[in-house]
Design a protein around this motif. Structure first.
Motif, PDB file in Angstrom:
ATOM      1  N   ALA A 247      55.104  19.583  86.672  1.00  0.00           N
ATOM      2  CA  ALA A 247      55.427  19.035  85.347  1.00  0.00           C
ATOM      3  C   ALA A 247      56.721  18.238  85.307  1.00  0.00           C
ATOM      4  O   ALA A 247      56.868  17.342  84.477  1.00  0.00           O
ATOM      5  CB  ALA A 247      55.492  20.172  84.328  1.00  0.00           C
TER       6      ALA A 247
ATOM      7  N   THR B 211      53.009  16.180  80.292  1.00  0.00           N
ATOM      8  CA  THR B 211      52.586  17.349  79.513  1.00  0.00           C
ATOM      9  C   THR B 211      52.527  16.986  78.034  1.00  0.00           C
ATOM     10  O   THR B 211      51.529  17.256  77.346  1.00  0.00           O
ATOM     11  CB  THR B 211      53.570  18.513  79.713  1.00  0.00           C
ATOM     12  OG1 THR B 211      53.835  18.698  81.099  1.00  0.00           O
ATOM     13  CG2 THR B 211      53.039  19.788  79.116  1.00  0.00           C
TER      14      THR B 211
ATOM     15  N   ASP C 156      49.562  21.437  83.860  1.00  0.00           N
ATOM     16  CA  ASP C 156      50.362  20.379  84.486  1.00  0.00           C
ATOM     17  C   ASP C 156      51.160  21.067  85.583  1.00  0.00           C
ATOM     18  O   ASP C 156      52.174  21.708  85.324  1.00  0.00           O
ATOM     19  CB  ASP C 156      51.277  19.722  83.452  1.00  0.00           C
ATOM     20  CG  ASP C 156      51.971  18.477  84.002  1.00  0.00           C
ATOM     21  OD1 ASP C 156      51.892  18.239  85.215  1.00  0.00           O
ATOM     22  OD2 ASP C 156      52.611  17.766  83.203  1.00  0.00           O
TER      23      ASP C 156
ATOM     24  N   ALA D 158      52.505  24.458  81.688  1.00  0.00           N
ATOM     25  CA  ALA D 158      53.330  23.614  82.549  1.00  0.00           C
ATOM     26  C   ALA D 158      54.010  24.461  83.601  1.00  0.00           C
ATOM     27  O   ALA D 158      54.505  25.563  83.318  1.00  0.00           O
ATOM     28  CB  ALA D 158      54.377  22.865  81.722  1.00  0.00           C
TER      29      ALA D 158
END
Length: 385
Positions: A225, A231, A222, A244
């Protein structure tokens, strides 16, 4: 506080907002200086302030001026309330309405609270939905929850939340989505929230995650994020090696605690570490954008946006796409998302990306507008050959 005193407080806060103070900061400053105000007063004043910001152009016309007083006066008139009953000048009430504060008829775009310069782009992007979408954005957004279906069903979550005094109902945008129908302000102190069984997340945002090609064992990044809502939503869908990253790491400060609460593992990466874990089977980039699809929640963004800022955001989005493309494994996927309604940030970005990078094809494309209940979102999923 009396209803009239709440109006006076909102007027003062709005004057500071119009002078350049962010609304949240102006509200916080007022709250600290107004210890006499109870929680009900603070919530009521907050609602007045954000309703005025969402409807800034139309309320200014109806109130006779783009001032805090004009916006509140226009809001009363829009609601069909005779302002003379509250603008009395008695106690802490605003002063009486003057002869110069007469309502004006808003133009078509002002009545929709649409910035003039953005109207052509929005009309081109939304077509026949332009007016209904802009009208929807003038009103407060619903509150949605995402059920952590890795731990309980949606029906079980509805029952549990009801026992905690929070009313909810299923929303059709996503199988994980619940629309809150009662006691939304209790959510963040409820056991279901504190135990990671339910998270605050827009229904369209949940639908974006539901459309991603996820399956167990994938390595997923991600890339933008933020707070980590998507996420965690991805983690609930499948057992993933989940990473992330965000250009502003402080936005992810709560993510480790939220992940632990939800019972999932997420590795937070600094920028230099992102390539070290590549290639990824899926890279999601919910990129910085105008936020035009979420103007109900962040109405200041509508009035702060400029042509220069839009161009800057489009350039940034292109750079992000160019940065993440090499991180995707052969046969993997790149998912590009915005909470924008504007075609230059959406379809045009994907078309330009494919011109710059060969070997990619679109496998899925979705657009959500506030007419479906959630925020406006765009998603394109591309596969790498």
């Amino acid at each position: 506080m009396t209803p009239a005193a709440r109006l006076s407080a909102a007027i003062g806060i709005l004057d500071r907002v119009l002078a350049g103070t962010p609304a949240e900061q102006a509200l916080t400053n007022w709250g600290r200086a107004s210890r006499f105000a109870g929680s009900g007063d603070r919530h009521a004043v907050r609602d007045l302030v954000f309703d005025a910001i969402r409807n800034r152009r139309s309320h200014a016309a109806l109130g006779g001026a783009e001032t805090g007083r004009g916006l509140i006066l226009g809001g009363l008139r829009a609601a069909g309330v005779n302002p003379d009953t509250l603008f009395t000048g008695e106690g802490h009430a605003p002063g009486p309405v003057t002869a110069g504060e007469q309502p004006q008829t808003p133009s078509e775009l002002a009545a929709l609270d649409c910035p003039d310069w953005l109207a052509p782009a929005l009309q081109a992007s939304l077509g026949g939905d332009f007016a209904p979408v802009m009208e929807t954005l003038r009103h407060r957004a619903p509150v949605f929850l995402r059920v952590n279906t890795a731990r309980l069903s949606r029906d079980a979550a509805i029952a549990r939340l009801a026992a905690e005094g929070i009313g909810t109902r299923p929303h059709p945008l996503a199988e994980t989505a619940l629309e809150v129908t009662g006691n939304a302000r209790k959510i963040q102190i409820s056991p279901s929230y504190l135990e990671g069984l339910a998270e605050l997340q827009d229904a369209a945002s949940q639908a974006v995650v539901a459309a991603l090609p996820l399956h167990a064992g994938q390595s997923v990044l991600d890339y933008c994020a933020g707070g980590g809502g998507k996420t965690l939503a991805m983690a609930a869908r499948a057992e993933l090696r989940l990473y992330a990253h965000d250009a502003a790491p402080q936005r992810m400060a709560d993510l480790p605690a939220r992940a632990a609460r939800a019972g999932v593992a997420v590795t937070v990466l600094a920028g230099a570490d992102v390539p070290r874990h590549a290639p990824y089977d899926l890279v999601l980039a919910d990129v910085p954008c105008t936020g035009s699809g979420s103007w109900r929640r962040a109405p200041e963004a509508k009035w702060a946006l400029t042509p220069a800022r839009l161009a800057e955001l489009c350039a940034l989005q292109a750079r992000i796409l160019d940065t993440i493309a090499p991180l995707v494994a052969a046969g993997g996927h790149l998912a590009y998302a915005t909470c924008s309604l504007l075609e230059p940030e959406n379809q045009a970005q994907i078309a330009a990306f494919r011109q710059r990078h060969s070997g990619w094809h679109v496998t899925a494309e979705r657009r959500f507008t506030p007419l479906e209940g959630g925020d406006g979102f765009y998603l394109a999923v591309l596969a790498r050959k």
